[in-house]
Write a protein that holds these residues in place. Structure first.
Motif, mmCIF file in Angstrom:
data_model
loop_
_atom_site.group_PDB
_atom_site.id
_atom_site.type_symbol
_atom_site.label_atom_id
_atom_site.label_comp_id
_atom_site.label_asym_id
_atom_site.label_seq_id
_atom_site.Cartn_x
_atom_site.Cartn_y
_atom_site.Cartn_z
ATOM 1 N N GLN B 63 0.870 -1.176 0.000
ATOM 2 C CA GLN B 63 0.000 0.000 0.000
ATOM 3 C C GLN B 63 0.905 1.223 0.000
ATOM 4 O O GLN B 63 1.757 1.371 0.869
ATOM 5 N N ALA B 64 0.721 2.068 -1.003
ATOM 6 C CA ALA B 64 1.616 3.211 -1.127
ATOM 7 C C ALA B 64 0.797 4.488 -1.188
ATOM 8 O O ALA B 64 0.230 4.819 -2.223
ATOM 9 N N ILE B 65 0.700 5.183 -0.026
ATOM 10 C CA ILE B 65 0.001 6.472 -0.059
ATOM 11 C C ILE B 65 0.954 7.554 -0.576
ATOM 12 O O ILE B 65 0.529 8.602 -1.002
ATOM 13 N N GLY B 66 2.256 7.226 -0.519
ATOM 14 C CA GLY B 66 3.237 8.128 -1.108
ATOM 15 C C GLY B 66 3.553 9.343 -0.251
ATOM 16 O O GLY B 66 3.214 9.390 0.937
ATOM 17 N N GLN B 71 2.333 11.031 -4.942
ATOM 18 C CA GLN B 71 1.227 10.477 -4.166
ATOM 19 C C GLN B 71 0.890 9.037 -4.525
ATOM 20 O O GLN B 71 -0.255 8.636 -4.468
ATOM 21 N N GLY B 72 1.875 8.265 -4.885
ATOM 22 C CA GLY B 72 1.637 6.863 -5.198
ATOM 23 C C GLY B 72 2.739 6.353 -6.109
ATOM 24 O O GLY B 72 3.726 7.052 -6.344
ATOM 25 N N TYR B 209 -1.182 7.915 -10.420
ATOM 26 C CA TYR B 209 -0.619 7.242 -9.254
ATOM 27 C C TYR B 209 -1.364 5.960 -8.915
ATOM 28 O O TYR B 209 -2.592 5.913 -8.974
ATOM 29 N N ASN B 211 -1.949 3.329 -5.813
ATOM 30 C CA ASN B 211 -1.765 3.253 -4.360
ATOM 31 C C ASN B 211 -1.729 1.823 -3.835
ATOM 32 O O ASN B 211 -1.412 1.587 -2.692
ATOM 33 N N ASN B 212 -2.093 0.901 -4.699
ATOM 34 C CA ASN B 212 -2.245 -0.461 -4.212
ATOM 35 C C ASN B 212 -1.702 -1.459 -5.224
ATOM 36 O O ASN B 212 -2.126 -1.460 -6.368
ATOM 37 N N PHE B 245 4.800 4.059 2.479
ATOM 38 C CA PHE B 245 4.302 2.755 2.023
ATOM 39 C C PHE B 245 4.238 1.732 3.164
ATOM 40 O O PHE B 245 4.887 1.877 4.190
#
Ligand SMILES: Nc1ncnc2c1ncn2[C@@H]1O[C@H](COP(=O)(O)OP(=O)(O)OP(=O)(O)O)[C@@H](O)[C@H]1O
Ligand SMILES: [Mg+2]
Lengths: 229, 390
Positions: B63-66, B71-72, B209, B211-212, B245
């Motif tokens: 999971q990458a909110i960045g 932002q990802g 981006y 995020n997942n 992340f």
């Protein structure tokens, strides 16, 4: 002495009760030959049952030598004692001592169970022995479905079924009326005539007269009374 | 000899039915509670474990909110992830909500997922009818979609949706497949979802981006190494900003669930064994009473030639009988309770051989441990004292 099957020399039994020491059997010498029918006669508390327990290897003397079928009893361990009680001695008790939950045939079978006899053989021998004491019709009866005399016959069959060297009876007629008692004595006579060795304990001179030999016990001392034959 | 003792013990227990039953009750309750607890816990936990496994035991979720600057993950990062050794494939996910329209019927707030071909090849029982998204759809950003069971029902009314055109966020998409209807809690979201190629979804959702990402491993045993490789890639992508992340390793989660399950089973089993010990004391008490009651019988048996070890065996058998019989009833009762509870909470019921062996082993042990003292006492009785007690 090929006929001698029981030999006691200098047997003493003392009970220690606190400070006091009670001598119940005092230097007893007794020899029983094969085929004897011995009555041990004495008043209550004279040590009759104590003597019988020693003869039957249920108890051991404080001192003295005891030979049964040429085995020195006080040298034996628990397992060998069990084997002696099983094979050499047939017990008959005043209170019959049948197991209430077992029927006649199962009660008679019991010593054979401990002798590791196979079930089929066991039943056969028990049935024969019950027939022998006149109970061929009552094989399935439980003790509470039998009269006192019949119960004592089951007990005699149980004592006889292993074909023991001696038959040991403690007051066998004590719980029976005179007539039934006499019938039991007739059975003893028959067994005696067949060559069985019988030791019977009683306080009743009339019962003792059935025996071929009477030994009196008084205050722990033994005295030969008289011998028939 | 054993057979005879067996018979005698049995007869004696039968004779004292009520007393035998009450004595057994302790063991019954003890064994029943152990069996029920272990089986229920295991059933519930198995359910959870398989739910987790269906998420995928062979995948690592990123999971990458960045960071505010980034932002990802970008497509290039995804590419790097897929190049890690022993990685079988990478499946990114983009999500959003939008409105879909078919034939004038409108459905608002539909859950749209952007997925790739790896997702379809790695997930079992996903496609009900039609086909999944393939590499061509990804590369050429095709406007195709798969729809969930609820959407198929609400918008198409039993009509076959495959090949039909529908509007997703105002753009025309071709339906290429329907998703398998799912009842389990974990992926019931698919029932209301529309899945489109993730490359297509980037323009639909207006973002570059991701995020997942799910990273599939070719060998789950390498999860540790792969995890650290992933971490290296992400560290690079987010400039060593650890808050950017999270890496979720299913393998680690599964093993910690298993640890918790085992601990819980042991703990509950331990508590339940206390009742077994109480049951054992009950047996010991009854056997001691029985020896006292049957003193004359024991004396007589000895006078008739019973060896001490035979008397001991007879009484020991009685105790073991009681506890084994109690154990059997307890096992049945416990299994029944477990079955009922598992049925009620919707867990899977499975009576393991281990549990059955445990129940019998435990009850036999209880019988022996608590039966030995009374049996020895009986075997040591002096026959004259025993006979005199009439
Ligand atoms: N275990 C024991 N401890 C102490 N004294 C005992 C024990 N057993 C027997 N006695 C004593 O030994 C004596 C003889 O007892 P025993 O039972 O042999 O008598 P008995 O001749 O069989 O009498 P009865 O005709 O009444 O049966 C009695 O005085 C008794 O109190
Ligand atoms: Mg007496």
């Amino acid at each position: 002495m090929c006929g001698q099957i029981l030999n006691m020399t200098q047997i003493t039994k003392t009970y220690v009760m606190g400070e006091e020491e009670q001598v119940v059997l005092n230097n007893i010498n007794l020899t029983v030959n094969k085929g004897d029918f011995v009555a041990i006669l004495g008043p209550s508390g004279s040590g009759k049952s104590t003597l019988m327990n020693i003869i039957g290897c249920l108890d051991s003397p404080t001192s003295g030598d005891y030979y049964l079928s040429n085995q020195k009893v006080d040298e034996l361990d628990e397992a060998s004692l069990a084997a002696i009680r099983n094979k050499e001695v047939g017990f008959i008790f005043q209170q019959f001592q049948l197991l209430p939950r077992l029927n006649a045939i199962q009660n008679v079978e019991l010593p054979l169970v401990y002798a590791r006899v196979q079930e089929k053989d066991r039943k056969q021998r028990a049935r024969e022995m019950l027939g022998r004491v006149g109970l061929g019709e009552k094989l399935q009866n439980r003790p509470n479905q039998l009269s006192g005399g019949q119960q004592q016959r089951v007990a005699i069959a149980r004592a006889m079924v292993t074909n023991p060297t001696i038959l040991l009876a403690d007051e066998p007629t004590g719980a029976l009326d005179q007539k039934t008692g006499q019938q039991i004595m007739e059975l003893f006579h028959e067994l005696h005539e067949e060559g069985k060795t019988i030791i019977m304990i009683t306080h009743d001179i009339e019962i003792a007269k059935n025996a071929s030999r009477i030994v009196r016990i008084l205050d722990g001392k033994l005295r030969e009374e008289f011998t028939y034959v | 000899m054993f057979k005879e003792n067996f018979k005698m013990s049995w007869m004696n227990l039968i004779h004292n039915k009520m007393r035998s039953f009450l004595t057994m009750l302790g063991i019954v309750i003890g064994v029943a509670s152990i069996i029920a607890l272990i089986t229920i816990v295991k059933g519930a936990m198995d359910g959870m474990t398989s739910e987790f496994s269906s998420f995928g035991a062979d995948k690592i979720t990123v999971q990458a909110i960045g960071t505010p600057l980034k932002q990802g993950l970008l497509d290039s990062d995804i590419q790097k992830l897929s190049e890690i050794e022993d990685v079988a494939g990478v499946s990114p996910t983009l999500t959003g909500n939008t409105t879909v329209v078919y034939n004038g019927n409108e459905k608002k707030d539909v859950f749209v997922q952007g997925k790739n071909d790896v997702y379809f090849s790695k997930t079992k029982d996903l496609v009900e009818t039609g086909r999944g998204i393939n590499i061509l759809d990804i590369d050429s950003e095709n406007k195709v979609c798969l729809i969930g069971a609820n959407i198929a029902e609400e918008l198409f009314w039993g009509e076959d949706p495959i090949g039909k055109k529908m509007l997703v966020a105002g753009v025309t998409y071709t339906v290429i497949g329907t998703l398998h209807e799912s009842s389990s809690f974990s992926d019931s979201s698919n029932n209301d979802a529309v899945i489109i190629p993730y490359t297509t979804s980037m323009s639909l959702l207006g973002t570059g981006y991701i995020n997942n990402v799910d990273v599939f491993m070719s060998d789950a045993n390498d999860s540790e190494k792969i995890t650290s490789d992933i971490e290296a890639v992400l560290n690079q992508a987010f400039n060593y900003n650890k808050d950017g992340f999270t890496i979720i390793n299913m393998q680690d989660m599964l093993s910690s669930i298993n640890r918790v399950t085992t601990m819980m089973s042991l703990m509950l089993g331990g508590i339940a064994s206390i009742s077994l010990i109480v049951g054992g004391i009950g047996i010991m008490n009854m056997m001691l009473v029985s020896v006292t009651e049957r003193t004359t019988e024991i004396g007589l048996r000895k006078a008739l030639g019973a060896e001490p070890k035979r008397i001991q065996q007879q009484f020991l058998l009685e105790a073991v009988f009681l506890s084994l019989f109690g154990g059997t009833i307890g096992l049945l009762l416990g299994a029944l309770i477990a079955y009922a509870v598992c049925f009620l909470i919707g867990a899977s019921f499975a009576l393991s051989v281990f549990t059955v062996v445990l129940a019998f082993g435990f009850s036999a042990a209880i019988g022996i441990i608590f039966g030995i003292a009374p049996a020895r006492k009986a075997s040591k009785l002096n026959p004259i004292d025993a006979l005199r007690s009439v």
